[in-house]
Design a protein around this motif. Sequence first.
Motif, PDB file in Angstrom:
ATOM      1  N   GLU A 181      -3.588 -10.911 -10.390  1.00  0.00           N
ATOM      2  CA  GLU A 181      -4.093 -12.264 -10.629  1.00  0.00           C
ATOM      3  C   GLU A 181      -3.143 -13.073 -11.503  1.00  0.00           C
ATOM      4  OE1 GLU A 181      -7.940 -11.468 -12.221  1.00  0.00           O
ATOM      5  OE2 GLU A 181      -8.873 -11.199 -10.249  1.00  0.00           O
ATOM      6  N   LEU A 182      -2.291 -12.379 -12.262  1.00  0.00           N
ATOM      7  CA  LEU A 182      -1.267 -13.061 -13.062  1.00  0.00           C
ATOM      8  C   LEU A 182       0.039 -13.231 -12.282  1.00  0.00           C
ATOM      9  CD1 LEU A 182      -1.856 -11.379 -16.544  1.00  0.00           C
ATOM     10  CD2 LEU A 182      -2.256 -13.776 -15.957  1.00  0.00           C
ATOM     11  N   ASN A 183      -0.043 -12.965 -10.967  1.00  0.00           N
ATOM     12  CA  ASN A 183       1.064 -13.192 -10.037  1.00  0.00           C
ATOM     13  C   ASN A 183       2.230 -12.233 -10.233  1.00  0.00           C
ATOM     14  OD1 ASN A 183       1.563 -14.774  -7.744  1.00  0.00           O
ATOM     15  ND2 ASN A 183       3.125 -15.971  -8.829  1.00  0.00           N
ATOM     16  N   CYS A 184       1.947 -11.014 -10.673  1.00  0.00           N
ATOM     17  CA  CYS A 184       2.983  -9.978 -10.764  1.00  0.00           C
ATOM     18  C   CYS A 184       3.074  -9.285  -9.405  1.00  0.00           C
ATOM     19  CB  CYS A 184       2.628  -8.981 -11.864  1.00  0.00           C
ATOM     20  SG  CYS A 184       3.716  -7.539 -11.912  1.00  0.00           S
ATOM     21  N   PRO A 185       4.200  -9.380  -8.712  1.00  0.00           N
ATOM     22  CA  PRO A 185       4.301  -8.824  -7.353  1.00  0.00           C
ATOM     23  C   PRO A 185       4.107  -7.300  -7.318  1.00  0.00           C
ATOM     24  CG  PRO A 185       6.448  -9.620  -8.121  1.00  0.00           C
ATOM     25  CD  PRO A 185       5.436 -10.107  -9.098  1.00  0.00           C
ATOM     26  N   ALA A 199       2.221  -5.512  -9.297  1.00  0.00           N
ATOM     27  CA  ALA A 199       0.791  -5.273  -9.440  1.00  0.00           C
ATOM     28  C   ALA A 199       0.048  -5.644  -8.164  1.00  0.00           C
ATOM     29  CB  ALA A 199       0.250  -6.062 -10.622  1.00  0.00           C
ATOM     30  N   GLN A 200       0.485  -6.692  -7.499  1.00  0.00           N
ATOM     31  CA  GLN A 200      -0.155  -7.113  -6.240  1.00  0.00           C
ATOM     32  C   GLN A 200       0.010  -6.041  -5.162  1.00  0.00           C
ATOM     33  OE1 GLN A 200       2.004 -10.777  -5.829  1.00  0.00           O
ATOM     34  NE2 GLN A 200       0.475 -11.991  -6.959  1.00  0.00           N
ATOM     35  N   TYR A 201       1.210  -5.480  -5.079  1.00  0.00           N
ATOM     36  CA  TYR A 201       1.449  -4.425  -4.094  1.00  0.00           C
ATOM     37  C   TYR A 201       0.607  -3.191  -4.410  1.00  0.00           C
ATOM     38  CZ  TYR A 201       3.783  -0.714  -1.516  1.00  0.00           C
ATOM     39  OH  TYR A 201       4.039   0.369  -0.695  1.00  0.00           O
ATOM     40  N   SER A 202       0.546  -2.805  -5.672  1.00  0.00           N
ATOM     41  CA  SER A 202      -0.212  -1.622  -6.067  1.00  0.00           C
ATOM     42  C   SER A 202      -1.709  -1.818  -5.873  1.00  0.00           C
ATOM     43  CB  SER A 202       0.082  -1.278  -7.532  1.00  0.00           C
ATOM     44  OG  SER A 202       1.446  -0.972  -7.705  1.00  0.00           O
ATOM     45  N   TYR A 203      -2.211  -3.039  -6.146  1.00  0.00           N
ATOM     46  CA  TYR A 203      -3.628  -3.299  -5.957  1.00  0.00           C
ATOM     47  C   TYR A 203      -3.968  -3.292  -4.467  1.00  0.00           C
ATOM     48  CZ  TYR A 203      -8.236  -5.412  -6.583  1.00  0.00           C
ATOM     49  OH  TYR A 203      -9.600  -5.646  -6.583  1.00  0.00           O
ATOM     50  N   ALA A 204      -3.054  -3.783  -3.650  1.00  0.00           N
ATOM     51  CA  ALA A 204      -3.256  -3.715  -2.190  1.00  0.00           C
ATOM     52  C   ALA A 204      -3.377  -2.257  -1.736  1.00  0.00           C
ATOM     53  CB  ALA A 204      -2.093  -4.400  -1.478  1.00  0.00           C
ATOM     54  N   TYR A 205      -2.568  -1.404  -2.336  1.00  0.00           N
ATOM     55  CA  TYR A 205      -2.632   0.034  -2.015  1.00  0.00           C
ATOM     56  C   TYR A 205      -3.998   0.606  -2.389  1.00  0.00           C
ATOM     57  CZ  TYR A 205      -1.778   5.046  -2.417  1.00  0.00           C
ATOM     58  OH  TYR A 205      -1.885   6.432  -2.311  1.00  0.00           O
ATOM     59  N   CYS A 206      -4.493   0.251  -3.587  1.00  0.00           N
ATOM     60  CA  CYS A 206      -5.808   0.736  -4.029  1.00  0.00           C
ATOM     61  C   CYS A 206      -6.914   0.277  -3.067  1.00  0.00           C
ATOM     62  CB  CYS A 206      -6.116   0.257  -5.436  1.00  0.00           C
ATOM     63  SG  CYS A 206      -5.086   0.996  -6.725  1.00  0.00           S
ATOM     64  N   LEU A 207      -6.855  -0.962  -2.635  1.00  0.00           N
ATOM     65  CA  LEU A 207      -7.862  -1.494  -1.713  1.00  0.00           C
ATOM     66  C   LEU A 207      -7.767  -0.822  -0.346  1.00  0.00           C
ATOM     67  CD1 LEU A 207      -7.490  -5.273  -2.643  1.00  0.00           C
ATOM     68  CD2 LEU A 207      -9.555  -3.903  -2.984  1.00  0.00           C
ATOM     69  N   LYS A 208      -6.565  -0.570   0.098  1.00  0.00           N
ATOM     70  CA  LYS A 208      -6.365   0.060   1.405  1.00  0.00           C
ATOM     71  C   LYS A 208      -6.868   1.497   1.412  1.00  0.00           C
ATOM     72  CE  LYS A 208      -2.706   1.191   4.722  1.00  0.00           C
ATOM     73  NZ  LYS A 208      -1.242   1.124   4.997  1.00  0.00           N
ATOM     74  N   TRP A 210      -3.396  -9.178  -0.417  1.00  0.00           N
ATOM     75  CA  TRP A 210      -2.556  -8.915  -1.590  1.00  0.00           C
ATOM     76  C   TRP A 210      -1.184  -8.382  -1.189  1.00  0.00           C
ATOM     77  CZ3 TRP A 210      -3.265 -11.212  -5.853  1.00  0.00           C
ATOM     78  CH2 TRP A 210      -4.540 -11.548  -6.300  1.00  0.00           C
ATOM     79  N   LEU A 211      -1.137  -7.659  -0.046  1.00  0.00           N
ATOM     80  CA  LEU A 211       0.148  -7.169   0.444  1.00  0.00           C
ATOM     81  C   LEU A 211       1.042  -8.337   0.854  1.00  0.00           C
ATOM     82  CD1 LEU A 211       1.774  -4.590   1.183  1.00  0.00           C
ATOM     83  CD2 LEU A 211       0.845  -4.821   3.501  1.00  0.00           C
ATOM     84  N   LYS A 216       5.457 -12.257  -0.299  1.00  0.00           N
ATOM     85  CA  LYS A 216       5.906 -13.629  -0.532  1.00  0.00           C
ATOM     86  C   LYS A 216       6.535 -13.794  -1.900  1.00  0.00           C
ATOM     87  CE  LYS A 216       2.669 -16.001   2.559  1.00  0.00           C
ATOM     88  NZ  LYS A 216       1.511 -16.919   2.655  1.00  0.00           N
ATOM     89  N   ASN A 217       6.100 -12.976  -2.867  1.00  0.00           N
ATOM     90  CA  ASN A 217       6.648 -13.040  -4.224  1.00  0.00           C
ATOM     91  C   ASN A 217       7.864 -12.141  -4.412  1.00  0.00           C
ATOM     92  OD1 ASN A 217       4.909 -14.984  -5.332  1.00  0.00           O
ATOM     93  ND2 ASN A 217       3.314 -13.465  -5.681  1.00  0.00           N
ATOM     94  N   GLY A 218       8.310 -11.529  -3.301  1.00  0.00           N
ATOM     95  CA  GLY A 218       9.582 -10.808  -3.343  1.00  0.00           C
ATOM     96  C   GLY A 218       9.520  -9.313  -3.561  1.00  0.00           C
ATOM     97  N   ASP A 219       8.349  -8.694  -3.539  1.00  0.00           N
ATOM     98  CA  ASP A 219       8.286  -7.244  -3.722  1.00  0.00           C
ATOM     99  C   ASP A 219       8.861  -6.545  -2.483  1.00  0.00           C
ATOM    100  OD1 ASP A 219       6.942  -4.962  -5.466  1.00  0.00           O
ATOM    101  OD2 ASP A 219       6.495  -4.515  -3.349  1.00  0.00           O
ATOM    102  N   GLU A 220       9.880  -5.755  -2.693  1.00  0.00           N
ATOM    103  CA  GLU A 220      10.602  -5.156  -1.565  1.00  0.00           C
ATOM    104  C   GLU A 220       9.745  -4.177  -0.775  1.00  0.00           C
ATOM    105  OE1 GLU A 220      14.215  -3.479  -2.987  1.00  0.00           O
ATOM    106  OE2 GLU A 220      15.073  -5.408  -3.607  1.00  0.00           O
TER     107      GLU A 220
END
Length: 590
Positions: free
Chosen positions: A537-541, A543-552, A567-568, A573-577
């Motif tokens: 939610e603080l736009n850390c890519p 954290a967004q990738y990891s939270y997507a993993y938790c949801l999946k 979230w993935l 879009k925020n550049g997480d490889e």
Amino acid sequence: MKTTSLFTRVIIALSISIVCIDSYAQRIPKEKGNPFKSSSFWGAAGAAGSRALQAQQQEIARRNAEYTRKAYEMQRQNQELQHKYEHMSKFLTSSAHLRAYTPATSLMAFHPSKEQLKLHYERANYCIATGDTIVGVEILCTVANLGLREAQYDYGLYCTQGKCVKKDIKKGNQYIQEAAKQNHPDALYYLGAAYFYGYEGFQKDSIESIQWLERSAKEGSLQGQEALGNLYFNANDITNAVKYWQMATKNINKADMEETGRQMLGQVYYNLGSIYYNGDLGTSDEGRAINYFKEAANYGNAYSAYILGLIYREKPQNETISCNYIRSSALQGCVDAQVLYGYYCLVGYGTDKDSINAVSWYKEAAANNNVVALCTIPYFYYEAQDNDSTIIWGQRPECCDSADIQYLVGAAYYNKGEYDEAESWWKKSASKQFPDAIWWMYVLNSGIKGDSITGHKYLEQACMQDFPEALCEMGCNYLEGYMVERNVEKGRNLLQIAASKGNGLSYFNLGYSYATKKYNKKVDWTKAAECYRKGAELNCPEAQYSYAYCLKKGKGVKKDKQAATYWLVTAAKNGDEDAIKEIEKMKIDL
């Protein structure tokens, strides 16, 4: 032919007398002790009025040029005026003839009326304005000797200044005193100033000064009225200050006054507005103050327009009014208004957002040596990724001692790959305890230079400043035992502090510490997922990738493929490889 030609010139000069009737009021003494050279005579409240008076000499030059221009315009009226002044033709012959005249053989013998003396006075002004100073001054002196107070005052100033005549202060003072005996307003004011400052030939005498100034104010001298108001204001006698300033606002000649007088009157209105706004008479009267400020603005007082802009900024739904006043003030050269209007353009307050216009106004203020503007412009260039301009503006002497500007200059050099220069500027900023500079000294030493020991010292300093990135980095160091003794609990505490300051990466690292066996006897996915969510939610890519993993996978949270995909995609879009690779496999278009 010579007689007719000269007579035509005279008629022209007389015809424009209505334009130059106030010319005597604009000649300013320049001797030692001249009040127009010292702001102390005017005081804080009237400093701008004093500066306006200093410009009167320039106004004389402008008016003289105006005489010449109008002379040619008035030639069409020669015929109708010639009959009126026919009786003057016997002694208004030629320039050469007039030079031969003496007071005993010309005007002195003719015994002209007061009306005729005024016409000669105007002709003297015309001759002087058009370069015929010998004739002009001779006529002026003659008319002064015949008792015309305007000529006495003007000729007295010429003598005290040494203008067009040999300098003779004693003689000049005598002529001015003769004019004062006839209640010439500016002569009365001159004597008031002379006694206040102790001009040559006068002894300082504040009581005598006030008496002359009061007489000048009574006779309608705007200078005297304003000066008395300033004197009483500086003596903390607000009641009398207001009395004389209000007298100035009722000056019967204010509609016809020239620019210097308008500036003075604008300052008077501003002074009155300030008194009523600040409640210096006991109670504040904002409505009355606003009216005075508006009058001041109408007379060209730029700072009053600026104050009005500030007042309306505090009122709801008055953004446009505030902006219009600030813009008006900025256009008139008020530097504070230029800075504020630049900000209005930048954020779109009362006007359309226009960053280019904003920068131009900041530059305008910077050209007037406004430090706020000078120290803001480097930020504009830094945000625009113009490193060279950031360096040029940041290295200006007005800015280069500021810790934040030193940091910006260092960052610009760092972006250019000039690391030695970057370090030099960051060291200056870090010595002033600027957190960003301290942090980047850590990055530079630990990364580019490979000096982990020096880098760690800067990291400790940044942590002492509660710099979030430094707290996050130090928290990870304690988790790993890098450069410090391994302490998982202390590491998590530091990460929690950094996360509470809005650092999304700290939430990611904290979540990772709960999701990895390396730091736990038992993995806690619930805590991990919660930290990942907050970081996302603080736009850390990461954290967004990891939270997507938790949801999946349903790790610590309920499975939700739709939310996981959202979230993935956001992480990608925020550049997480890692997120980008997965998106490509899923053949989802960003």
